[in-house]
Design a protein around this motif. Structure first.
Motif, PDB file in Angstrom:
ATOM      1  N   HIS A   1       0.840  -1.211   0.000  1.00 44.66           N
ATOM      2  CA  HIS A   1       0.000   0.000   0.000  1.00 44.66           C
ATOM      3  C   HIS A   1       0.874   1.260   0.000  1.00 44.66           C
ATOM      4  N   ILE A   2       2.171   1.112   0.246  1.00 47.80           N
ATOM      5  CA  ILE A   2       3.101   2.237   0.201  1.00 47.80           C
ATOM      6  C   ILE A   2       3.515   2.439  -1.256  1.00 47.80           C
ATOM      7  N   SER A   3       3.445   3.664  -1.719  1.00 47.13           N
ATOM      8  CA  SER A   3       3.787   3.973  -3.100  1.00 47.13           C
ATOM      9  C   SER A   3       5.283   3.759  -3.332  1.00 47.13           C
ATOM     10  N   LEU A   4       5.609   2.922  -4.298  1.00 46.88           N
ATOM     11  CA  LEU A   4       7.009   2.650  -4.621  1.00 46.88           C
ATOM     12  C   LEU A   4       7.679   3.907  -5.178  1.00 46.88           C
TER      13      LEU A   4
ATOM     14  N   TRP B   1       6.936   7.005  -4.344  1.00 44.04           N
ATOM     15  CA  TRP B   1       7.215   7.872  -3.195  1.00 44.04           C
ATOM     16  C   TRP B   1       8.425   7.361  -2.414  1.00 44.04           C
ATOM     17  N   LEU B   2       8.511   6.033  -2.246  1.00 45.73           N
ATOM     18  CA  LEU B   2       9.619   5.451  -1.495  1.00 45.73           C
ATOM     19  C   LEU B   2      10.956   5.740  -2.175  1.00 45.73           C
ATOM     20  N   LEU B   3      11.000   5.603  -3.488  1.00 41.61           N
ATOM     21  CA  LEU B   3      12.264   5.775  -4.206  1.00 41.61           C
ATOM     22  C   LEU B   3      12.616   7.232  -4.457  1.00 41.61           C
ATOM     23  N   THR B   4      11.619   8.057  -4.805  1.00 41.61           N
ATOM     24  CA  THR B   4      11.923   9.429  -5.216  1.00 41.61           C
ATOM     25  C   THR B   4      11.422  10.490  -4.243  1.00 41.61           C
ATOM     26  N   GLY B   5      10.434  10.169  -3.442  1.00 35.81           N
ATOM     27  CA  GLY B   5       9.844  11.158  -2.548  1.00 35.81           C
ATOM     28  C   GLY B   5       8.738  11.947  -3.199  1.00 35.81           C
ATOM     29  N   LYS B   6       8.378  11.634  -4.443  1.00 32.87           N
ATOM     30  CA  LYS B   6       7.320  12.358  -5.144  1.00 32.87           C
ATOM     31  C   LYS B   6       5.973  11.709  -4.867  1.00 32.87           C
ATOM     32  N   GLY B   7       4.978  12.515  -4.698  1.00 34.66           N
ATOM     33  CA  GLY B   7       3.634  12.021  -4.437  1.00 34.66           C
ATOM     34  C   GLY B   7       3.421  11.837  -2.946  1.00 34.66           C
ATOM     35  N   THR B   8       2.468  10.961  -2.625  1.00 39.40           N
ATOM     36  CA  THR B   8       2.157  10.705  -1.219  1.00 39.40           C
ATOM     37  C   THR B   8       2.591   9.289  -0.856  1.00 39.40           C
ATOM     38  N   MET B   9       2.658   9.046   0.440  1.00 40.52           N
ATOM     39  CA  MET B   9       3.137   7.754   0.917  1.00 40.52           C
ATOM     40  C   MET B   9       2.290   6.601   0.399  1.00 40.52           C
ATOM     41  N   THR B  10       0.984   6.757   0.408  1.00 38.54           N
ATOM     42  CA  THR B  10       0.115   5.656   0.012  1.00 38.54           C
ATOM     43  C   THR B  10      -0.387   5.784  -1.416  1.00 38.54           C
ATOM     44  N   GLY B  11       0.002   6.817  -2.094  1.00 36.47           N
ATOM     45  CA  GLY B  11      -0.474   7.010  -3.458  1.00 36.47           C
ATOM     46  C   GLY B  11      -1.863   7.616  -3.506  1.00 36.47           C
ATOM     47  N   GLU B  12      -2.474   7.814  -2.354  1.00 38.35           N
ATOM     48  CA  GLU B  12      -3.794   8.441  -2.273  1.00 38.35           C
ATOM     49  C   GLU B  12      -3.620   9.804  -1.641  1.00 38.35           C
ATOM     50  N   GLU B  13      -4.675  10.297  -1.018  1.00 35.17           N
ATOM     51  CA  GLU B  13      -4.546  11.576  -0.339  1.00 35.17           C
ATOM     52  C   GLU B  13      -3.579  11.443   0.822  1.00 35.17           C
ATOM     53  N   GLU B  14      -3.079  12.561   1.292  1.00 38.44           N
ATOM     54  CA  GLU B  14      -2.060  12.591   2.336  1.00 38.44           C
ATOM     55  C   GLU B  14      -2.562  11.886   3.593  1.00 38.44           C
ATOM     56  N   VAL B  15      -1.738  11.029   4.153  1.00 38.86           N
ATOM     57  CA  VAL B  15      -2.090  10.268   5.336  1.00 38.86           C
ATOM     58  C   VAL B  15      -1.317  10.832   6.516  1.00 38.86           C
ATOM     59  N   SER B  16      -1.987  11.011   7.609  1.00 41.25           N
ATOM     60  CA  SER B  16      -1.306  11.493   8.814  1.00 41.25           C
ATOM     61  C   SER B  16      -0.417  10.386   9.344  1.00 41.25           C
ATOM     62  N   ILE B  17       0.838  10.720   9.644  1.00 42.92           N
ATOM     63  CA  ILE B  17       1.757   9.692  10.114  1.00 42.92           C
ATOM     64  C   ILE B  17       1.810   9.613  11.624  1.00 42.92           C
ATOM     65  N   SER B  18       1.025  10.454  12.304  1.00 39.91           N
ATOM     66  CA  SER B  18       0.998  10.352  13.757  1.00 39.91           C
ATOM     67  C   SER B  18       0.094   9.186  14.129  1.00 39.91           C
ATOM     68  N   PRO B  19       0.475   8.415  15.140  1.00 36.02           N
ATOM     69  CA  PRO B  19      -0.335   7.253  15.496  1.00 36.02           C
ATOM     70  C   PRO B  19      -1.709   7.667  15.992  1.00 36.02           C
ATOM     71  N   LYS B  20      -2.700   6.900  15.620  1.00 34.15           N
ATOM     72  CA  LYS B  20      -4.065   7.178  16.047  1.00 34.15           C
ATOM     73  C   LYS B  20      -4.215   6.706  17.485  1.00 34.15           C
ATOM     74  N   LYS B  21      -4.818   7.530  18.294  1.00 34.06           N
ATOM     75  CA  LYS B  21      -5.038   7.165  19.684  1.00 34.06           C
ATOM     76  C   LYS B  21      -6.529   6.942  19.854  1.00 34.06           C
ATOM     77  N   GLU B  22      -6.867   5.695  20.104  1.00 30.82           N
ATOM     78  CA  GLU B  22      -8.251   5.339  20.318  1.00 30.82           C
ATOM     79  C   GLU B  22      -8.370   4.833  21.743  1.00 30.82           C
ATOM     80  N   ASN B  23      -9.505   5.047  22.337  1.00 33.66           N
ATOM     81  CA  ASN B  23      -9.721   4.559  23.687  1.00 33.66           C
ATOM     82  C   ASN B  23     -10.425   3.222  23.617  1.00 33.66           C
ATOM     83  N   TYR B  24      -9.645   2.174  23.722  1.00 36.51           N
ATOM     84  CA  TYR B  24     -10.203   0.839  23.767  1.00 36.51           C
ATOM     85  C   TYR B  24     -10.341   0.439  25.231  1.00 36.51           C
TER      86      TYR B  24
END
Length: 155
Positions: free
Chosen positions: A57-60, A62-85
């Motif tokens: 799911h990681i854009s190859l 983006w990984l090689l060149t840094g162009k585009g977004t990490m997942t190839g879709e809209e920008e994804v927040s890289i901060s961990p999600k904090k959910e109250n389980y």
């Protein structure tokens, strides 16, 4: 931003330590340390392909060149999600235990017969047979000029 930074971003995005990340892509932990270290400029092709095979799911690009977004879709927040389980099953309607009695699951049930049955004892007996004394009948000596001499004891 170089490829090392993007690999670190993937690790943060997946919320993995270097050891867990190395295990997930099938490389040694030392490979991660070497790849992210100051002395190495670029990871091996095998490393990149293992990473991409596991995290496709990681854009190859983006990984090689840094162009585009990490997942190839809209920008994804890289901060961990904090959910109250909920910590306990009684507080969580999804894992409520479905009416099972916990103490029932902890009963010790005696075995009807032992798993390790005693084996039959095998006895070995070694029999030594006396042989008659042997006597020398002939001695041959071979020489380096392809000749030999035969000696026979006197009777």
């Amino acid at each position: 931003m170089d490829i090392k930074d993007r690999i670190k971003m993937i690790m943060e995005h997946e919320q993995m330590t270097a050891a867990a990340f190395a295990e997930s892509i099938g490389v040694a932990q030392a490979t991660i340390s070497h790849t992210l270290g100051d002395r190495n400029k670029y990871p091996s092709t095998d490393f990149i392909m293992r990473l991409h095979d596991k995290y496709n799911h990681i854009s190859l690009d983006w990984l090689l060149t840094g162009k585009g977004t990490m997942t190839g879709e809209e920008e994804v927040s890289i901060s961990p999600k904090k959910e109250n389980y909920p910590l306990f099953a009684s507080e969580n309607p999804l894992n409520s235990g479905n009416g099972t009695n916990i103490s029932e699951n902890r009963k010790e049930i005696p075995l009807e017969k032992p798993l390790n049955t005693p084996k039959d004892i095998v006895k070995q007996e070694i029999i030594y047979k006396e042989r008659p004394a042997r006597k020398i009948t002939e001695i041959r000596i071979f020489f380096d000029d392809n000749t030999y001499e035969t000696f026979r004891p006197e009777k």
